[in-house]
Design an enzyme around this catalytic site. Structure first.
Site, PDB file in Angstrom:
ATOM      1  N   ASP A 197       0.846  -1.197   0.000  1.00 45.52           N
ATOM      2  CA  ASP A 197       0.000   0.000   0.000  1.00 45.52           C
ATOM      3  C   ASP A 197       0.883   1.249   0.000  1.00 45.52           C
ATOM      4  O   ASP A 197       1.930   1.282   0.662  1.00 45.52           O
ATOM      5  CB  ASP A 197      -0.866  -0.028   1.272  1.00 45.52           C
ATOM      6  CG  ASP A 197      -1.771   1.185   1.400  1.00 45.52           C
ATOM      7  OD1 ASP A 197      -2.702   1.303   0.597  1.00 45.52           O
ATOM      8  OD2 ASP A 197      -1.535   2.015   2.306  1.00 45.52           O
ATOM      9  N   GLU A 229       1.638  -0.471  -5.019  1.00 47.57           N
ATOM     10  CA  GLU A 229       0.610   0.473  -5.422  1.00 47.57           C
ATOM     11  C   GLU A 229       1.248   1.838  -5.643  1.00 47.57           C
ATOM     12  O   GLU A 229       1.596   2.542  -4.694  1.00 47.57           O
ATOM     13  CB  GLU A 229      -0.485   0.564  -4.356  1.00 47.57           C
ATOM     14  CG  GLU A 229      -1.690   1.324  -4.842  1.00 47.57           C
ATOM     15  CD  GLU A 229      -2.086   2.459  -3.938  1.00 47.57           C
ATOM     16  OE1 GLU A 229      -3.198   2.965  -4.100  1.00 47.57           O
ATOM     17  OE2 GLU A 229      -1.300   2.867  -3.077  1.00 47.57           O
TER      18      GLU A 229
HETATM   19  C1  LM2 Z   1      -3.883   3.894  -0.109  1.00 50.76           C
HETATM   20  N1  LM2 Z   1      -3.065   3.650  -1.059  1.00 50.76           N
HETATM   21  O1  LM2 Z   1      -1.957   4.308  -1.229  1.00 50.76           O
HETATM   22  C2  LM2 Z   1      -5.157   3.162   0.039  1.00 50.76           C
HETATM   23  O2  LM2 Z   1      -5.470   2.454  -1.166  1.00 50.76           O
HETATM   24  C3  LM2 Z   1      -6.213   4.153   0.434  1.00 50.76           C
HETATM   25  O3  LM2 Z   1      -7.474   3.528   0.505  1.00 50.76           O
HETATM   26  C4  LM2 Z   1      -5.826   4.791   1.770  1.00 50.76           C
HETATM   27  O4  LM2 Z   1      -6.698   5.883   2.095  1.00 50.76           O
HETATM   28  C5  LM2 Z   1      -4.441   5.411   1.699  1.00 50.76           C
HETATM   29  N2  LM2 Z   1      -3.559   4.869   0.731  1.00 50.76           N
HETATM   30  C6  LM2 Z   1      -3.760   5.264   3.051  1.00 50.76           C
HETATM   31  O5  LM2 Z   1      -3.417   3.916   3.268  1.00 50.76           O
HETATM   32  C7  LM2 Z   1      -7.852   5.585   2.848  1.00 50.76           C
HETATM   33  C8  LM2 Z   1      -8.931   6.631   2.617  1.00 50.76           C
HETATM   34  C9  LM2 Z   1      -8.577   7.940   3.294  1.00 50.76           C
HETATM   35  C10 LM2 Z   1      -8.366   7.689   4.771  1.00 50.76           C
HETATM   36  C11 LM2 Z   1      -7.176   6.734   4.874  1.00 50.76           C
HETATM   37  C12 LM2 Z   1      -6.819   6.391   6.300  1.00 50.76           C
HETATM   38  O6  LM2 Z   1      -9.077   6.842   1.202  1.00 50.76           O
HETATM   39  O7  LM2 Z   1      -9.692   8.847   3.151  1.00 50.76           O
HETATM   40  O8  LM2 Z   1      -8.086   8.902   5.440  1.00 50.76           O
HETATM   41  O9  LM2 Z   1      -7.523   5.472   4.226  1.00 50.76           O
HETATM   42  O10 LM2 Z   1      -7.903   5.831   6.975  1.00 50.76           O
HETATM   43  C13 LM2 Z   1      -8.921   9.175   6.585  1.00 50.76           C
HETATM   44  C14 LM2 Z   1      -9.713  10.447   6.400  1.00 50.76           C
HETATM   45  C15 LM2 Z   1      -8.745  11.641   6.279  1.00 50.76           C
HETATM   46  C16 LM2 Z   1      -7.874  11.745   7.534  1.00 50.76           C
HETATM   47  C17 LM2 Z   1      -7.148  10.395   7.699  1.00 50.76           C
HETATM   48  C18 LM2 Z   1      -6.308  10.364   8.970  1.00 50.76           C
HETATM   49  O11 LM2 Z   1     -10.488  10.341   5.214  1.00 50.76           O
HETATM   50  O12 LM2 Z   1      -9.507  12.855   6.165  1.00 50.76           O
HETATM   51  O13 LM2 Z   1      -6.894  12.777   7.348  1.00 50.76           O
HETATM   52  O14 LM2 Z   1      -8.091   9.314   7.760  1.00 50.76           O
HETATM   53  O15 LM2 Z   1      -7.126  10.483  10.107  1.00 50.76           O
HETATM   54  C19 LM2 Z   1      -6.893  13.823   8.296  1.00 50.76           C
END
Ligand code: LM2
Ligand code: CA
Length: 495
Positions: A197, A229
């Site tokens: 990831d 990725e």
């Molecule tokens: C990836 N690939 O590089 C994953 O495929 C993707 O799904 C992940 O993001 C990302 N990288 C980190 O592993 C997802 C999602 C984000 C989410 C993160 C962490 O798309 O929106 O972020 O997982 O859970 C969320 C909140 C964001 C916040 C963060 C930290 O949406 O607003 O940032 O958590 O609390 C302050």
């Protein structure tokens, strides 16, 4: 090369997004093994952040990307014992497990002091259950990567926090040895591959070091499979390119999804001065398209991120017009480029908050599970989509295996959105994406005889539950009356 990564271009794997360990194990035995799937990408198994800013978000899918430790003692997919049972069951069924390995970072600002899936706590840059402390994390002098860094600052993309997720010093031996211990522990359990990831957010040298120290598949000398990725969607405009990573292991080719998405969606393409159309796909994969070499590229029609992200109107997924996802996935598996991954999704309302969690119905429920009575594009709004169970897509796994290493031949198109092509005598597919019928006599390059149209039914006991297709003088009479329909035959399903 560090790993024997180039998978055969006859293989297919599936991403069972947010499935439970127990359900994945059963799916291997009952469906994926018998259909010949090479592997399953499973959700991140690590102990993860369990609550977020509000009650509504506490079960969001993306907490899985906020690890609190390398324990797999409990996650939303189940317990460690259930994980181990799944790995054994899938191995028994001949299906490899690829773990989604979140190693670039830990939780968002230490999980903001919230509890983990194992009832434990962390704080910013301090994870006592690994243990990691401040010295193990980057501090790049600002809260997170800025949008402009992606164009002009590779160091910031790698050393600053991705969406405020505590960014690990992957250049340090302490961090590397923790990650390697985690991955080798999984390999000892029988895991055979890894999705790295956020690989773009780590220096290639760091990943190279880690990958070079991974143990081979348990009980063998065969290297584990690794794919990285790396989102490189705008060639020439990115500070970091996918090709920086290809000498280490395979890489996701995000341009593939965009390129075919624009054709299947008929989107206007400034560089062509016209709308994209299927006829344009004749040469896809050739160097002119500027994509990764075929034996380095992991390809997909959509993934869990771009279904929910800004790119979702360019890519194709189950939310699109009836049958579009089906023909795009079938096309992807019929053509020779890359190592295809089928995205197996769950329904969410595009207007809903993107953090909506997975369905509460089990994957094997008759209402909203994979057993629900539906075909391509059920058009539902709840439950599991289970694209990999669609009869035609599941049967394309055998098509791809049969056509392994065979060139694309016998290309035909109407110049617009009807296409057909063969795989040098091993298989043949025709796709109609016009609103008028595709009726054509076409040369297939295949031996004469009767074949099962594996997109309309199964080949069982030497007969076909779908349409029977006759090849005579190498030709078929293709008759596809409907938009977004297709037929496919291959030598493994000859009657
Ligand atoms: C990836 N690939 O590089 C994953 O495929 C993707 O799904 C992940 O993001 C990302 N990288 C980190 O592993 C997802 C999602 C984000 C989410 C993160 C962490 O798309 O929106 O972020 O997982 O859970 C969320 C909140 C964001 C916040 C963060 C930290 O949406 O607003 O940032 O958590 O609390 C302050
Ligand atoms: Ca990083």
């Amino acid at each position: 090369s560090l790993t024997a990564n180039a998978q055969s271009n006859g293989d297919t794997f599936v991403h069972l997004f947010e499935w439970n360990w127990t359900d994945i194990g059963r799916e291997c035995t009952e469906f994926l093994g018998p259909k010949g799937f090479k592997a399953v990408q499973v959700p991140p198994p690590q102990e993860h952040r369990a609550k977020d800013y509000g009650a509504l978000d506490e079960d969001a899918w993306w907490v899985r990307y906020q690890p609190m430790s390398y324990s797999i003692g409990n996650s939303r997919s189940g317990t460690e014992q259930q994980f181990r049972d799944m790995v054994s069951e899938c191995n028994q069924a001949g299906v490899d497990i690829y773990v989604d390995a979140v190693i670039n970072h830990m939780a968002g600002d230490g999980g903001d002091g919230t509890v983990s899936s194992m009832g434990r706590y962390a704080s910013q840059n301090n994870y006592p259950d690994v243990p990691y402390s401040a010295a193990d994390f980057h501090n790049c002098g600002k809260p997170e990567i800025d949008g402009s860094d992606y164009q002009n600052n590779a160091a910031n993309v790698r050393n600053c926090d991705l969406v405020r997720l505590d960014d690990l010093k992957t250049e340090s031996e302490n961090v590397r040895s923790k990650i390697i211990g985690f991955l080798n522990g999984l390999t000892a359990m029988g895991v055979k591959g890894y999705r790295i990831d956020a690989a773009k957010h780590m220096a290639p040298a760091d990943i190279q070091n880690i990958v070079s120290r991974l143990n081979p598949i348990a009980g063998t000398n065969t290297p584990v499979y690794v794919f990285q990725e790396v989102i490189d969607k705008s060639p020439g405009q990115e500070a970091i390119t996918a090709s920086e990573y290809t000498s280490i292991a395979d890489v996701t080719e995000f341009q593939w999804a965009d390129n075919i998405g624009r054709k299947f969606q008929g989107l206007f393409e400034p560089s062509f001065g016209q709308n994209g159309k299927l006829a344009d796909l004749e040469t896809i994969g050739s160097p002119a398209w500027g994509m990764l070499p075929s034996d380095k590229a992991v390809i997909f029609v959509s993934n869990h991120d771009d279904q929910r992200g800004d790119g979702r109107f360019a890519i194709v997924d189950y939310n699109d017009e009836f049958g579009l996802n089906f023909i795009a996935e079938a096309y992807q598996m019929a053509q020779p480029y890359g190592y295809p991954k089928i995205m197996s999704s769950y329904y969410f309302n595009a207007n809903e908050d993107r953090s909506v969690s997975r369905p509460t119905v089990p994957t094997n429920s008759p209402t909203g599970g994979c057993e629900a009575p539906y075909g391509p594009n059920r058009g539902g709004s709840e439950g599991w989509v289970c694209e990999h169970r669609w009869t035609g897509l599941a049967n394309m796994v055998a098509f791809r295996k049969t056509a392994e290493n065979q060139a694309l031949t016998n290309w035909w198109s109407n110049g617009a959105n009807q296409i057909a092509f063969g795989r040098n005598g091993a298989g043949f597919i025709a796709i109609n994406h016009e609103s008028y019928p595709l009726v054509q006599q076409l040369q297939t390059g295949m031996a004469d005889g009767q074949y099962c149209d594996i997109l309309s039914g199964d080949f069982v006991n030497n007969s076909c539950t779908g349409d029977i297709i006759t090849v005579s003088s190498g030709q078929v009479s293709v008759n596809l009356p409907n938009r977004n329909s297709a037929m496919a035959i291959h030598t493994g399903a000859k009657i």
